[in-house]
Design an enzyme around this catalytic site. Structure first.
Site, short mmCIF file in Angstrom:
data_model
loop_
_atom_site.label_atom_id
_atom_site.label_comp_id
_atom_site.label_asym_id
_atom_site.label_seq_id
_atom_site.Cartn_x
_atom_site.Cartn_y
_atom_site.Cartn_z
N CYS A 86 6.89 7.58 6.98
CA CYS A 86 8.07 6.83 8.09
C CYS A 86 7.26 7.49 9.80
O CYS A 86 6.77 6.72 9.87
CB CYS A 86 9.08 7.90 8.09
SG CYS A 86 10.58 7.11 8.59
N HIS A 195 10.08 4.74 2.04
CA HIS A 195 9.88 6.15 1.45
C HIS A 195 10.00 6.08 0.31
O HIS A 195 11.02 5.86 -0.78
CB HIS A 195 11.31 6.49 1.83
CG HIS A 195 11.51 7.66 3.05
ND1 HIS A 195 10.98 8.73 3.66
CD2 HIS A 195 12.13 6.99 4.06
CE1 HIS A 195 11.55 9.22 5.31
NE2 HIS A 195 11.51 7.41 5.93
N GLU A 197 9.06 8.79 -2.22
CA GLU A 197 10.04 9.67 -2.66
C GLU A 197 11.16 9.70 -2.64
O GLU A 197 11.31 10.59 -3.75
CB GLU A 197 9.70 10.99 -1.54
CG GLU A 197 10.12 11.15 -0.30
CD GLU A 197 10.11 10.59 0.91
OE1 GLU A 197 10.29 10.49 2.13
OE2 GLU A 197 9.08 9.49 0.99
#
EC number: 6.3.5.3
Length: 227
Positions: A86, A195, A197
């Site tokens: 991002c 994302h 994660e």
């Protein structure tokens, strides 16, 4: 394997990244403040999402001048893995490790949802545990995730197989060629808007992102054996 999570003023996905590495992946991770000048002892660098320096001027423009950046550049030049997610992707384009730029979403709105991604290249240190063409589910959360590059750059990305992830079915932000993530020519620097994660636990929606980090560890371990 030891990961550095770079923190900037305005980062807000640094804790998510640390949690993914320590708790889900089971590897070492430490924060590195942007004012530091060394990455000694680390095997991989992670540039997390957020709004570094409030996104003033433009996304990633001020982070480019942080004291840690020359070391990130040197780290990448050594062939070590660098992942920007991002805002981290935006920073990687600003410092020249990746081509192109991230501009406002074509609908001019902030987008926050889980989207389907197609694995366009499974032959990188970040995607070795995926199958080419596989569809995975990964969250996005951005207002400026519209990847743009000129025709010459796009052709080069395609010819070099540098497009790693593309949006499948629906392009949420207007990115050229549905691009969601790209690598540098050497293949050790990945920038992506989604994302991974945030996709490391079943309880919060799935683990499709975890394999990205597992792929990095696998590639690193293989390199250690062959060194």
């Amino acid at each position: 394997m030891k990961f550095a999570v770079i923190q900037f003023p305005g980062s807000n996905c640094d804790l998510d990244m640390l949690h993914a590495i320590r708790d889900s992946l089971g590897e070492e991770a430490e924060y590195v403040w942007h004012a530091e000048t060394s990455l000694a002892g680390f095997d991989a660098v992670l540039l997390p999402g957020g709004f570094s320096y409030g996104d003033y001027l433009r996304t990633g423009a001020i982070a480019k001048f942080s004291s840690i950046m020359p070391e990130v550049l040197r780290f990448a030049e050594m062939g070590k893995p660098v992942l920007g997610v991002c805002n981290g992707f935006q920073i990687l384009t600003e410092i020249g490790l990746l081509p192109g730029a991230l501009i406002r979403n074509n609908n001019l709105h902030f987008i926050c949802k889980t989207v389907p991604l197609r694995v366009a290249n499974a032959d990188t240190m970040f995607t070795g545990l995926y199958e080419e063409g596989e569809i995975i589910q990964v969250p996005v959360a951005h207002g400026e995730g519209n990847y743009y590059c000129d025709d010459e750059t796009l052709l080069k990305l395609k010819d070099n197989n540098q497009i790693v992830f593309t949006y499948d079915s629906v392009n949420p932000n207007g990115s050229r060629a549905d691009i969601a993530g790209i690598v540098n020519e050497r293949g050790n620097v990945l920038g992506m808007m989604p994302h991974p994660e945030r996709a490391v636990e079943d309880i919060i929606g799935g683990t499709d992102g975890l394999r990205l980090f597992e792929s990095v560890v696998k590639a690193w371990k293989e390199e250690q054996v062959n060194a």
